[in-house]
Design an enzyme around this catalytic site. Structure first.
Site, PDB file in Angstrom:
ATOM      1  N   SER A   1       0.823  -1.208   0.000  1.00  0.00           N
ATOM      2  CA  SER A   1       0.000   0.000   0.000  1.00  0.00           C
ATOM      3  C   SER A   1       0.857   1.257   0.000  1.00  0.00           C
ATOM      4  O   SER A   1       1.889   1.313   0.681  1.00  0.00           O
ATOM      5  CB  SER A   1      -0.918   0.012   1.230  1.00  0.00           C
ATOM      6  OG  SER A   1      -1.809  -1.077   1.199  1.00  0.00           O
TER       7      SER A   1
ATOM      8  N   LYS B   1     -12.687 -10.250  -1.270  1.00  0.00           N
ATOM      9  CA  LYS B   1     -11.665 -10.139  -0.225  1.00  0.00           C
ATOM     10  C   LYS B   1     -12.343 -10.152   1.139  1.00  0.00           C
ATOM     11  O   LYS B   1     -13.253  -9.371   1.401  1.00  0.00           O
ATOM     12  CB  LYS B   1     -10.862  -8.848  -0.387  1.00  0.00           C
ATOM     13  CG  LYS B   1      -9.824  -8.621   0.713  1.00  0.00           C
ATOM     14  CD  LYS B   1      -9.186  -7.238   0.584  1.00  0.00           C
ATOM     15  CE  LYS B   1      -8.254  -6.940   1.750  1.00  0.00           C
ATOM     16  NZ  LYS B   1      -7.787  -5.542   1.758  1.00  0.00           N
TER      17      LYS B   1
ATOM     18  N   HIS C   1     -14.298  -6.176   5.670  1.00  0.00           N
ATOM     19  CA  HIS C   1     -13.308  -6.061   6.735  1.00  0.00           C
ATOM     20  C   HIS C   1     -14.017  -6.035   8.082  1.00  0.00           C
ATOM     21  O   HIS C   1     -15.016  -5.340   8.251  1.00  0.00           O
ATOM     22  CB  HIS C   1     -12.476  -4.780   6.592  1.00  0.00           C
ATOM     23  CG  HIS C   1     -11.822  -4.632   5.260  1.00  0.00           C
ATOM     24  ND1 HIS C   1     -12.498  -4.166   4.156  1.00  0.00           N
ATOM     25  CD2 HIS C   1     -10.563  -4.907   4.853  1.00  0.00           C
ATOM     26  CE1 HIS C   1     -11.679  -4.149   3.120  1.00  0.00           C
ATOM     27  NE2 HIS C   1     -10.503  -4.598   3.513  1.00  0.00           N
TER      28      HIS C   1
ATOM     29  N   GLU D   1      -0.951  -1.005  -4.275  1.00  0.00           N
ATOM     30  CA  GLU D   1      -2.278  -0.611  -3.814  1.00  0.00           C
ATOM     31  C   GLU D   1      -2.225   0.865  -3.443  1.00  0.00           C
ATOM     32  O   GLU D   1      -1.580   1.245  -2.468  1.00  0.00           O
ATOM     33  CB  GLU D   1      -2.730  -1.421  -2.599  1.00  0.00           C
ATOM     34  CG  GLU D   1      -4.152  -1.039  -2.178  1.00  0.00           C
ATOM     35  CD  GLU D   1      -4.574  -1.582  -0.816  1.00  0.00           C
ATOM     36  OE1 GLU D   1      -5.761  -1.888  -0.660  1.00  0.00           O
ATOM     37  OE2 GLU D   1      -3.714  -1.667   0.090  1.00  0.00           O
TER      38      GLU D   1
ATOM     39  N   GLN E   1       0.523  -7.350   9.476  1.00  0.00           N
ATOM     40  CA  GLN E   1       1.286  -7.390   8.231  1.00  0.00           C
ATOM     41  C   GLN E   1       2.767  -7.637   8.501  1.00  0.00           C
ATOM     42  O   GLN E   1       3.322  -7.188   9.504  1.00  0.00           O
ATOM     43  CB  GLN E   1       1.150  -6.069   7.467  1.00  0.00           C
ATOM     44  CG  GLN E   1      -0.108  -5.945   6.651  1.00  0.00           C
ATOM     45  CD  GLN E   1      -0.089  -4.694   5.774  1.00  0.00           C
ATOM     46  OE1 GLN E   1       0.771  -3.828   5.926  1.00  0.00           O
ATOM     47  NE2 GLN E   1      -1.042  -4.596   4.869  1.00  0.00           N
TER      48      GLN E   1
ATOM     49  N   ARG F   1     -10.951   3.426   0.765  1.00  0.00           N
ATOM     50  CA  ARG F   1     -11.601   2.722   1.864  1.00  0.00           C
ATOM     51  C   ARG F   1     -12.488   3.644   2.704  1.00  0.00           C
ATOM     52  O   ARG F   1     -12.072   4.724   3.120  1.00  0.00           O
ATOM     53  CB  ARG F   1     -10.525   2.088   2.757  1.00  0.00           C
ATOM     54  CG  ARG F   1     -11.067   1.274   3.914  1.00  0.00           C
ATOM     55  CD  ARG F   1     -11.637  -0.055   3.475  1.00  0.00           C
ATOM     56  NE  ARG F   1     -10.578  -0.911   2.937  1.00  0.00           N
ATOM     57  CZ  ARG F   1     -10.617  -1.479   1.730  1.00  0.00           C
ATOM     58  NH1 ARG F   1     -11.656  -1.283   0.928  1.00  0.00           N
ATOM     59  NH2 ARG F   1      -9.643  -2.249   1.325  1.00  0.00           N
TER      60      ARG F   1
END
Length: 241
Positions: A15, A153, A126, A37, A216, A68
């Site tokens: 990202s 996703k 999410h 991203e 992550q 988002r």
């Protein structure tokens, strides 16, 4: 990007915002990042001219544009009409867009804009609080597919090994006919960043600099582990050419 997803070789997405983008684009390409991203919701400016300038800076690699919503952990502060306008502006310039299933007001229009430009529509879910039950997650996947998603996703917070196993089972049950990205967020879920691709999750998310989601792994570590566990990982460059 469709060919890369269908090749069965894990892709690593990183990202980026709009800070020092020229340097970061060069660094990402040199490092071997597969997908940039662009987190447009985190850009310092979101007028179309600025956004498209940033998109073109990353043109040397496949681009996933994400705007988002705040409801799912993002930083978008404009109206839904403005967000839809930006999706329509970037759709011809990128390889994929990411729109939340919960964005019902603009979901169909974003997917249509993507498909009109042969751009992949990733429909995402999410949950930063917990991992729902299997039945609820399967409903999410079905609704996303029915809405026209090319890729679904699912990213949820995990607090136990049983949560991780539930998400792994979700991948195994999805089958080859469903492009399904599954991510287990949080420290317990870090294993998913490397091993869920073995179960069919086509993209794993990493970072260069600072993390954009809990659990992550940084890009260099992700890259090293994928090369260790996936003999075909380096073959993705042959697939690209």
């Amino acid at each position: 990007m469709r060919d890369l997803l269908d090749a069965g070789i894990p892709l690593v997405a990183v990202s980026f915002g709009d800070d020092d983008s020229e340097r970061l684009a060069h660094e990402a390409k040199t490092a071997g990042v597969d997908v940039a991203e662009l987190r447009v919701d985190r850009f310092s400016r979101t007028d179309p001219d600025h956004v498209l300038q940033q998109v073109r800076t990353f043109k040397s690699m496949p681009i996933l544009a994400t705007l988002r919503s705040t409801h799912e952990g993002g930083e978008w502060s404009g109206t839904e009409e403005e967000r839809l306008g930006l999706f329509r502006a970037v759709a011809p310039e990128v390889q994929a867009v990411d729109i939340e299933l919960s964005s019902r007001g603009i979901l169909a229009d974003v997917i249509s804009a993507a498909h009109e430009n042969d751009t992949l529509a990733i429909v995402s879910y999410h949950n930063f609080a917990f991992t729902p039950g299997t039945e609820e997650l399967e409903t999410v996947i079905a609704e996303a597919k029915n809405a026209g998603a090319d890729v679904v996703k699912v990213s949820t917070m995990v607090t136990s090994d049983s949560d991780v196993k539930r998400l792994a089972s979700l991948l195994l049950k999805a089958g080859a006919e469903t492009r399904l990205i599954v991510i287990a967020m949080g420290p317990v879920g870090a294993v998913s960043r490397v091993f869920f691709p073995a179960l069919g999750s086509p993209i794993t998310y990493s970072f260069i600099g600072s993390s954009s989601a809990p659990g992550q792994l940084d890009f260099s570590e992700t890259f090293r582990l994928l090369r260790t566990f996936y003999p075909d990982f380096d073959r993705r460059k042959t697939v690209e050419s």
